[in-house]
Design an enzyme around this catalytic site. Structure first.
Site, PDB file in Angstrom:
ATOM      1  N   GLN A  31       4.208   7.159  13.377  1.00  0.00           N
ATOM      2  CA  GLN A  31       3.592   7.426  12.072  1.00  0.00           C
ATOM      3  C   GLN A  31       3.587   6.075  11.358  1.00  0.00           C
ATOM      4  OE1 GLN A  31       1.892   9.719  10.320  1.00  0.00           O
ATOM      5  NE2 GLN A  31       1.899   8.215   8.684  1.00  0.00           N
TER       6      GLN A  31
ATOM      7  N   PRO B 157       6.911  14.804   9.836  1.00  0.00           N
ATOM      8  CA  PRO B 157       7.221  14.902   8.404  1.00  0.00           C
ATOM      9  C   PRO B 157       6.012  15.197   7.518  1.00  0.00           C
ATOM     10  CG  PRO B 157       7.265  12.605   9.118  1.00  0.00           C
ATOM     11  CD  PRO B 157       7.098  13.444  10.354  1.00  0.00           C
TER      12      PRO B 157
ATOM     13  N   GLY C 199       1.817  16.910   7.011  1.00  0.00           N
ATOM     14  CA  GLY C 199       0.937  17.972   7.485  1.00  0.00           C
ATOM     15  C   GLY C 199       0.020  17.410   8.554  1.00  0.00           C
TER      16      GLY C 199
ATOM     17  N   GLU D 238      -4.540  11.036   9.793  1.00  0.00           N
ATOM     18  CA  GLU D 238      -5.932  10.840  10.204  1.00  0.00           C
ATOM     19  C   GLU D 238      -6.121   9.725  11.224  1.00  0.00           C
ATOM     20  OE1 GLU D 238      -4.481  10.170   7.275  1.00  0.00           O
ATOM     21  OE2 GLU D 238      -5.384   8.458   6.246  1.00  0.00           O
TER      22      GLU D 238
ATOM     23  N   HIS E 148      -9.398  18.032   5.851  1.00  0.00           N
ATOM     24  CA  HIS E 148      -8.887  16.852   5.151  1.00  0.00           C
ATOM     25  C   HIS E 148      -8.814  15.639   6.089  1.00  0.00           C
ATOM     26  CE1 HIS E 148      -6.355  14.737   2.134  1.00  0.00           C
ATOM     27  NE2 HIS E 148      -5.866  14.155   3.214  1.00  0.00           N
ATOM     28  N   GLU E 149      -8.146  15.816   7.215  1.00  0.00           N
ATOM     29  CA  GLU E 149      -7.971  14.663   8.124  1.00  0.00           C
ATOM     30  C   GLU E 149      -9.316  14.213   8.687  1.00  0.00           C
ATOM     31  OE1 GLU E 149      -5.280  13.477   7.554  1.00  0.00           O
ATOM     32  OE2 GLU E 149      -4.110  15.213   6.947  1.00  0.00           O
TER      33      GLU E 149
ATOM     34  N   HIS F  52     -11.193  11.972   6.328  1.00  0.00           N
ATOM     35  CA  HIS F  52     -10.715  10.585   6.338  1.00  0.00           C
ATOM     36  C   HIS F  52     -11.525   9.695   7.292  1.00  0.00           C
ATOM     37  CE1 HIS F  52      -7.279  10.171   3.719  1.00  0.00           C
ATOM     38  NE2 HIS F  52      -6.631  11.190   4.248  1.00  0.00           N
TER      39      HIS F  52
ATOM     40  N   GLU G  12      -7.342   8.922  -0.605  1.00  0.00           N
ATOM     41  CA  GLU G  12      -6.934  10.330  -0.670  1.00  0.00           C
ATOM     42  C   GLU G  12      -7.756  11.169  -1.658  1.00  0.00           C
ATOM     43  OE1 GLU G  12      -5.261  11.624   1.574  1.00  0.00           O
ATOM     44  OE2 GLU G  12      -4.181   9.932   2.455  1.00  0.00           O
TER      45      GLU G  12
ATOM     46  N   ASP H  33       5.307   4.541   0.263  1.00  0.00           N
ATOM     47  CA  ASP H  33       5.494   5.968   0.579  1.00  0.00           C
ATOM     48  C   ASP H  33       5.883   6.766  -0.669  1.00  0.00           C
ATOM     49  OD1 ASP H  33       4.886   5.545   3.196  1.00  0.00           O
ATOM     50  OD2 ASP H  33       6.935   5.729   3.959  1.00  0.00           O
TER      51      ASP H  33
ATOM     52  N   TYR I 168      -4.318  12.209  -4.862  1.00  0.00           N
ATOM     53  CA  TYR I 168      -5.100  13.263  -4.207  1.00  0.00           C
ATOM     54  C   TYR I 168      -5.890  14.078  -5.224  1.00  0.00           C
ATOM     55  CZ  TYR I 168      -2.258  12.676   0.071  1.00  0.00           C
ATOM     56  OH  TYR I 168      -1.645  12.181   1.193  1.00  0.00           O
TER      57      TYR I 168
ATOM     58  N   ARG J 126       8.626  19.176   8.183  1.00  0.00           N
ATOM     59  CA  ARG J 126       7.542  18.768   7.292  1.00  0.00           C
ATOM     60  C   ARG J 126       8.075  18.692   5.872  1.00  0.00           C
ATOM     61  NH1 ARG J 126       1.889  22.076   6.508  1.00  0.00           N
ATOM     62  NH2 ARG J 126       0.988  20.720   4.902  1.00  0.00           N
TER      63      ARG J 126
HETATM   64  N1  BES Z   1      -2.821  10.058   5.224  1.00  0.00           N
HETATM   65  C1  BES Z   1      -2.133  11.202   4.781  1.00  0.00           C
HETATM   66  C2  BES Z   1      -0.680  11.217   5.178  1.00  0.00           C
HETATM   67  C3  BES Z   1       0.127  10.040   4.669  1.00  0.00           C
HETATM   68  C4  BES Z   1      -0.119   9.441   3.445  1.00  0.00           C
HETATM   69  C5  BES Z   1       1.162   9.556   5.429  1.00  0.00           C
HETATM   70  C6  BES Z   1       0.636   8.346   3.032  1.00  0.00           C
HETATM   71  C7  BES Z   1       1.924   8.479   5.009  1.00  0.00           C
HETATM   72  C8  BES Z   1       1.656   7.871   3.802  1.00  0.00           C
HETATM   73  C9  BES Z   1      -2.801  12.480   5.268  1.00  0.00           C
HETATM   74  O1  BES Z   1      -4.181  12.407   5.301  1.00  0.00           O
HETATM   75  C10 BES Z   1      -2.462  13.568   4.292  1.00  0.00           C
HETATM   76  O2  BES Z   1      -2.828  13.445   3.155  1.00  0.00           O
HETATM   77  N2  BES Z   1      -1.757  14.600   4.741  1.00  0.00           N
HETATM   78  C11 BES Z   1      -1.350  15.714   3.914  1.00  0.00           C
HETATM   79  C12 BES Z   1      -2.153  16.929   4.216  1.00  0.00           C
HETATM   80  C13 BES Z   1      -3.358  17.092   3.391  1.00  0.00           C
HETATM   81  C14 BES Z   1      -4.062  18.397   3.742  1.00  0.00           C
HETATM   82  C15 BES Z   1      -3.107  17.015   1.919  1.00  0.00           C
HETATM   83  C16 BES Z   1       0.073  16.057   4.233  1.00  0.00           C
HETATM   84  O3  BES Z   1       0.569  15.575   5.248  1.00  0.00           O
HETATM   85  O4  BES Z   1       0.666  16.824   3.504  1.00  0.00           O
HETATM   86 ZN    ZN Z   2      -5.072  12.309   3.383  1.00  0.00          ZN
END
Ligand code: BES
Ligand code: ZN
Length: 619
Positions: free
Chosen positions: A153, A282, A284, A287, A311-312, A315, A334, A389, A397, A571
């Site tokens: 990741q 960790p 959801g 992408e 969503h993915e 991206h 996002e 992070d 978002y 998660r």
């Molecule tokens: N790119 C993100 C996950 C991410 C963001 C990982 C920043 C590390 C740092 C991914 O596209 C995302 O937003 N995942 C969401 C799910 C989404 C449906 C809102 C998640 O994992 O909760």
């Molecule tokens: Zn995202």
């Protein structure tokens, strides 16, 4: 004559460079040591050996360089890497280099001296077993229970813990990779696999990513994986135990791809596959180009949680094709993606679902605004010196989506869609800043002269906390109806027996449970549980909300199920709030310590890190 033409040609070149802003490279990224305006990485050849016994990847990273300043040394990011050698390629001459002391957030700065004429270097290295970008899962953490699993990741700044790189989204490179693993295992990367399975020598996998990507999209997974096609350019990788279920859940993937293509331009990456990870993932979803990494907690059996796929997939345009230049502009990734996700859901499942999810997102934003300090409520926050992070809240978002939704409702869909299409087309393969967005907005929409945009203050959206008063607030009739039911029922004005739950969708349940008071009388909890079997509910999102209520209300009948859920799933979004709720109970600290002790080894460092801080703060 010749000289004249040469001069014209050179002038034209100069002029082009002046006209095309070199995005990304010109903005400073506070989360990377690299200096890509001097020397930038352009292409990567990876040769990796995955050692599950030692939990180490041993590899050679061969980098092609773009030496914009011939005098400058090369600066890269690394974290916890054991560097065995750095040499020129193909000559093999050893290069002198310096490594700064490790910073807990940013890792180390690696500076390599570059003699004249060197355009390619090879770094031979080993990763640390605790690499922040890798999770080594023991067999017990997988569906099959017999083979181990490894996944990466990299977002936001973890690629540096498994590949020495310029770990900034402002730098793009193409890559090829060769990965050696034990013969029973299969490798998946964020790149196209080069050989058909039948021609491949066992235990060796080769990949090609011909499109330039930023480092945070470098991805690798190794496990006992099968593959099943689900569309002309899509398929699912999963352990054999989950493969059929996953393939059924994701059948609409091709329809989703086409829904975006028809509005915002062709899908640029060739294939779009999905990989189902172990439940410790960790997030959801992630992408990664060519193959989205996803949590198994979205396999609900009724496609009710596939907005994550939407969503993915989105991206692939917002993020992977047009990329935030630094993590300060995360909302460009996002917010745009969350907006496009909503449009996909509406296209596939109808406007009611679209309205519903948009409104739910808005409510999550309101809740988040109560928690997040004001400076971090801006769409352009300042995360200098902090871990990017920690900027992953609902703000980029949902506030991002709300801004685009406001534009959509002011301009009308047709005009807004062509505005967005232009944004993706003009900025394809580039890294962009919020300033680029403002410039495009001003040039394209001429807001001063357009009555439709009167009173919309873009600067306020980007630089002020909270939600601007001019925002268009999403409404959902279906959600409103569930909220009314929730309120009546929790106040005793509606009997449990009179709830017509047979007709309820997952979304109805989410709305109903989300709008309960903090605690419910045990009698109501028991009645609802008896009627709807919520404690046994396999839908991970519905179960999550029910368990929150159970913990806060002291409904003991769910204790066993909660413990099992918490030790199986990693998660963050699903488990962290449960731990928080447990800590708020009398004797909560003791139960939490017991649970965390047991579950911890199965969690990803991102999740265990968050939980450690939480438990520590509580003490
Ligand atoms: N790119 C993100 C996950 C991410 C963001 C990982 C920043 C590390 C740092 C991914 O596209 C995302 O937003 N995942 C969401 C799910 C989404 C449906 C809102 C998640 O994992 O909760
Ligand atoms: Zn995202």
């Amino acid at each position: 004559m010749r000289i004249h033409w040469l001069k014209r040609f050179l002038d034209l070149l100069m002029c082009m460079t002046a006209m095309i802003p070199i995005r990304g490279a010109t903005v400073a990224d506070p989360h990377s040591y690299s200096q890509p305006s001097r020397v930038a990485l352009r292409h990567l050849d990876l040769d990796l050996r995955v050692d599950f016994a030692e939990r180490v990847i041993e590899g050679r990273a061969t980098w092609s360089l773009d030496r914009k300043d011939p005098q400058a040394s090369l600066v890269m990011d690394i974290r916890g890497l054991d560097l065995l050698s750095i040499r020129t390629a193909p000559q093999g001459q050893t290069l002198s280099h310096r490594i700064s002391p490790n910073d807990p957030i940013f890792g180390s700065r690696l500076e390599v001296d570059l003699p004249e004429g060197v355009h390619c270097i090879v770094i031979h290295y080993r990763t640390a077993p605790s690499a922040s970008g890798l999770q080594w899962v023991g067999p017990e953490g997988t569906a099959g229970g017999k083979q181990p699993f490894l996944y990466s990741q990299s977002q936001a700044i973890h690629a540096r813990s498994w590949v020495p790189c310029q770990d900034t989204p402002g730098v793009r490179f193409t890559y090829k990779a060769k990965v050696h693993v034990a013969p029973v295992l299969r490798v998946v990367m964020s790149a196209l696999e080069q050989e058909q399975a039948s021609d491949r020598p066992s235990g060796i996998f080769q990949f090609d990513q011909p499109k330039p990507i930023p480092s945070y999209l470098l991805a690798l997974a190794v496990g006992r994986l099968d593959f099943k096609p689900i569309g002309p350019r899509s398929g699912v990788y999963a352990e054999p135990e989950t493969l059929e279920k996953a393939a059924a859940e994701f059948v609409d993937t091709e329809a989703m791809i086409q829904a975006v293509e028809k509005r915002y331009g062709p899908y640029a990456w060739g294939r779009y596959d999905l990989l189902v990870l172990p439940p410790s993932f960790p997030f959801g979803g992630m992408e990664n180009p060519v193959v989205t990494f996803a949590t198994p907690t979205i396999l609900a059996g009724d496609k009710s949680l596939v907005s994550l796929v939407a969503h993915e997939l989105a991206h692939s345009w917002s993020g992977n094709l047009v990329t935030n230049a630094t993590w300060r502009d995360f909302w460009l990734n996002e917010g745009f993606t969350t907006y496009v996700e909503g449009r996909i859901m509406e296209d596939l499942f109808g406007p009611e679902r679209g309205d519903f999810e948009r409104r739910l997102g808005y409510e999550e934003l309101l809740a988040e605004l109560k928690e997040v300090p004001e400076p971090d409520q801006r769409l352009i926050p300042d995360f200098t010196g902090r871990d990017p992070d920690d900027g992953v809240t609902r703000i980029p978002y949902e506030k991002g989506r709300l801004l685009l939704y406001q534009l959509e409702s002011r301009l009308g869909r047709e005009r807004f869609d062509s505005f967005l299409r232009g944004w993706f087309t003009n900025n394809a393969w580039k890294s962009v800043t919020s300033e680029d967005f403002v410039a495009y907005y001003n040039a394209e929409l001429k807001p001063e002269q357009d009555p439709a945009l009167k009173g919309l203050n873009l600067g306020e959206w980007l630089n002020k906390p909270g939600i601007p008063a001019s925002a268009t607030i999403p409404v959902s009739e279906r959600l409103t109806k569930q909220v009314e039911l929730a309120e009546k029922w929790s106040k005793g004005a509606l009997k449990t027996a009179d709830l017509e739950i047979r007709e309820w969708s997952t979304q109805d349940w989410l709305a109903f449970l989300n709008h309960q008071p903090l605690t419910l009388p045990l009698s109501l909890m028991a009645e609802l549980d008896k009627k709807a079997q919520l404690t046994e509910k396999s839908n991970a999102e519905v179960a999550h909300l029910w368990y929150l209520l159970a913990i806060r209300s002291g409904y003991k009948a769910a204790d066993g199920a909660i413990d099992a859920y918490i030790s199986r799933i990693g998660r963050r979004k699903l488990v962290v709030p449960l731990y928080k709720a447990l800590l708020g109970r009398p004797n909560g600290q003791k139960r939490v310590m017991g649970l965390f002790e047991k579950a911890r080894s199965g969690y990803h460092p991102i999740t265990s890190g968050t939980l450690e801080r939480l438990i520590h703060e509580d003490q």
